[in-house]
Design a protein around this motif. Sequence first.
Motif, short mmCIF file in Angstrom:
data_model
loop_
_atom_site.label_atom_id
_atom_site.label_comp_id
_atom_site.label_asym_id
_atom_site.label_seq_id
_atom_site.Cartn_x
_atom_site.Cartn_y
_atom_site.Cartn_z
N PRO A 1 0.82 -1.21 0.00
CA PRO A 1 0.00 0.00 0.00
C PRO A 1 0.85 1.25 0.00
O PRO A 1 1.92 1.30 0.61
N VAL B 1 -5.81 1.19 1.98
CA VAL B 1 -5.31 0.62 0.74
C VAL B 1 -6.17 1.11 -0.42
O VAL B 1 -7.36 1.40 -0.26
N LYS C 1 -7.05 -0.34 -4.29
CA LYS C 1 -6.92 -1.64 -4.94
C LYS C 1 -7.82 -1.72 -6.16
O LYS C 1 -8.93 -1.20 -6.16
#
Length: 851
Positions: A184, A209, A211
Motif C-alpha cells: 500500500p 489501501v 486496490k
Amino acid sequence: MVSWDEMFRRMVLVALASVAVGATVSDAGLEVTFPFGTAGQPSISLGGRLWAHSTEMVAGDGCIAVQTQEPTVNDTGTDGFGAFASVETEYKACGIAVKAVVRVYDNLPAAVLSVKFPNGAEQTRLSNATASASLAPIVSFPSIPFSAPMTGFRQFSWRSGQLGFGSGIGISPATFVGQTGNVPSPHFFVGPGNSTLVVAPLDHFHSWVCKNITVKSGADLDRTTHVAVQQGGDRWGCGTMNTVDELPPGFESATLLWGGVGVTDTMARWGGAMQRYYNTTRVRDLQTTMLGVYTDNGAFYNNPSNFLGRTAPEVFQEMFDGFRRDGIPADNYLMLDDWWYTAIHPGSMLIDSPLANPEYFPLGLSELWERIGKVPLDVYSVHYTDNFTLFGGERVAGSIPHIHDDWAPPGGWLPGPGVEPSKAFYNRLFNAWGAAQGMLRMHEIDFLLFLTYETPSFQADPEGARWFLEGMNDGAIAANISIQYCSASAIDAMQSLRFPAVTNIRASTDYACFVNYEVGTGFLISWALGLRPSKDVLWTTEVQPTLTKPPGAGCGGNIKGCSSCGGNFSKAQHYTAELDLVLALFSTGPVGLGDGLNFTNATRAKATATANGTLLQPDKPLTPFDWSIFGDLTARIQFDNCIRGHYPCTPQLLQTHTRLAATDVASQQPTLQWHHIVAVAVLSYPLSIEDLWPLLPLEEGWSYATVRRSKLGHGCADGAMAFGARGCAMARTTCVGGGLCLPVIDTEVGFWDEPNLHIAWAQYLLAPCAPSGWCLLGEMDKYNPASTMRLHNVLFNDGGIDVEIKGVAGETVRLYAITPEDKIMVRNLTVRSSGAAQASFKRTTIGGVST
C-alpha cells in the motif's frame, strides 16, 4: 447480524445521493463535484480535464444500501487544513449504518472523502483477506471506474521497501505484502499540462489501501472461495483493508485528494499540508547534520572478518584516532549494523540478547564507547527471539508483553499490544544500550515494512502498526535518542508524521548493490513528509584492500565481495565513490563513511562539511526533473558505453538548490538562489528553465554562471579567466541578444580521461550574478559551494560583494567569485572565535587599470 465477511461475498455499487458540492482552485485546477443522485454523476476534474466521471460507494451482500435521511448541505467546520464545508449522507446496508462524507476547503486544492461507521461493524475481515487476490477495502470510497478519461492519466506509487517506486499508465494492480514489489502506498496521477493529483490516506495509515476491484454479483460469485474481489478489476477503490477484524463505534477512514501543477510542486504542497495537519516536528539528529561512520551493508566493516582477528573496539579506536590526527571531522557518531548483536544464527535478524556479541565486543558496547572517545552510537535492531532477556532472567515468557510477527525467519516477536508496552520496552532497551549515559543517541529499526504488514495483530487492528511505532517513538523521546526507519514503506513514512523522534528514512537500496545511485523518487516523498532521506553508507576511496591480504599489502581485485544484487557481477570496488559522496551530501540525510582502516580519502571527506563535521547541505534533497519521472529518459538521453565494466547504467537527472535572503531589507536585493544539478549517464540534454524547481529568480539584470565538474577539483584560480577554453566556468546565462542561455547537460565530457570513473556523471552549479556583473560561486573546494550552513549573508553592490560566513573558530575558508571582467577572484577567511567571518570582493586599481 450478517457479518461483513458474508456481505462482501456479493458486492453492489451504491451511488451516493446528495446535492452538488464543489471545490475549485484556479491555480491548481482541482475541481471536486458531487452532484449525488439522478441530477448528475460525481466527478473529479484536474487541470480542466475530467479525471474520474464516477465516484461511488461499495456495499454488499445483495443488500441495496438505502439512504436514511436527506443530506446535510450546510455543515461547516475547521480541521488541520482549515475551514471546510461538508456533505454527509447516511445509508443502511444489511442493518449496518454507514455515512459518506465529503469535505472541501477554502482556498485549498483539496477534498477529503471519508466513510463513518456510527455504530461500528463486526466481523469485517474477509476469510482469506491475506491473499493478494482478495485484499480490498471494506468500503471503497472513492470507487472509480477504469473507463475513460481516467486511463489517460499516468499513475505512480511507492511499491516496495526502501521507498521503491513504480509507475504505469492508468491504474496498476496493487497486490498485498509478502510480495514486496507491491505494498500500500499513496498514489499520484499526472495528466495533460502536468496537472497532478495525489490520492493518499489522511488517517489510519497502515490499514488504508487502494486496490483494483471487480464487483461480483449473483451467479458470478465463487461461493467456494468466497472471493468477491479479484486481481485486476473494472474499478479502483480506496478504504480500510478487509484484514481488519472489526471497526469500533464512530470509526472513520478518510482519503485525501490534493491537486496541483507539476509533480515536485504538488508533492511539496501536499506534504507541507500534511505536516501542518499533524503538527509534525522532528528532533535534532546527529546523523542528519554531522559527518559520521557507518557499518551498514556495503561498508568495509559490515563484515567482521575484516577485523582480521582484532576486536571492534581496537579497530575503531585506531580509526577515530586517525581521523583526529588527519583532521577528518567524522568522529560525531558510529553506526553499528546487524553484525554487532548476538543472533539466533549467523545472518539472522532475530536478536537473542541486548548485549553485544562477545566475539567482537569482549567487554560490551561500553568498552567501544570509551576507547573511541565517547563518540555517540547508532545501534541497529529488528525483532527478538523467545530467549531474549532484557535484565537478568526476565524473558518474553515472563513479564514482557509481546506479540508475534509472521515475517521470516518465523518466531520473532515485538513488544505490545498497545502504546505503553512498546514504550516501556524500548525505553528500557535504549537505556540498556547506554542512552542514559549518552552512549546511545540513535536507533535504526530495519525491515520495517515486513514488521508493520506481516504481523497478524497489526493486520487485524484498524490502526495497524501505529501503537507499536508510537510506543517506540515515545520510548526514544524519553531516552533522548532519534530513530531511522530502514526498509520501510511510504505508509511507514506517513505514519511518522506523528513521531518527532523519527528523523530519517532509507530511500535507496543497500550500498552493496550498484543501483544504490537510483535515489530520486525515494528522496522526493521523504522530503515531502519532512523526513531526511538516507542513501546508506559510502566509500571515499574506490579500491581498498582485499580480504586475502592484510592492510597495506596491496590493492586490487574484489575487496569485500557482494552477492549479485540484481546482476551477475561483483560489487567489491566502488568506482562511484565521488558520485556516492555527492548523492549522500545532497540527500540532506546521513553521510556515513564506510572505508577500511586508513583508506578514508581525507580531502574528499573534508569537502562534505565544516571543520567540526557540520554537513554543508542544500535546502532540500535531490529530486528528479518532473518529466524524467514519467518520460522514457533512457531512450531520450542515455549514450552508448556510458560505463566501464559490467555494471547497470540508468540515467538520472536530479536537482536541488540553496536559497539565501538578504538580511538587509533596505538593499532590495532579491532572494539569491544557487541551483545544483546532478546527472548520471546523460549524453546531451539542453537544460530548460521549466525543468527547475523552484524556478530561478529572474529579476531584471540578474543572470547565472555555470560551473561543471565530475570530481572535487574545479580548476578555478585567482586572477585566471573564468570562461573560455581554460576557464573553470561554462558561461553566464545572459547570452547575446539578452536571451536566457542555460547549459547543455552532458556527462560524457572528460569521462574517458578519468580511469577511476566507471560511470559517467556530472555536477552542475548555477550561481547568481548581479546586474553589476559580479557572480558569487561560493566555497568551490567543497562539494556544495553554497550552503546556508556556511553562507550567512551575501550582499551584492555596485562595487562588489560583501559576504558573511559561519564556521568553527580557526577554520580557514576559501571563497570564489567572478568579476565583471570575467576573472576569478579568491578570498581567504579565518573564522573568528565568535564563529563568523567577513570578506569583501572588490576591484583594486593599479596604474589606472582595474584588477
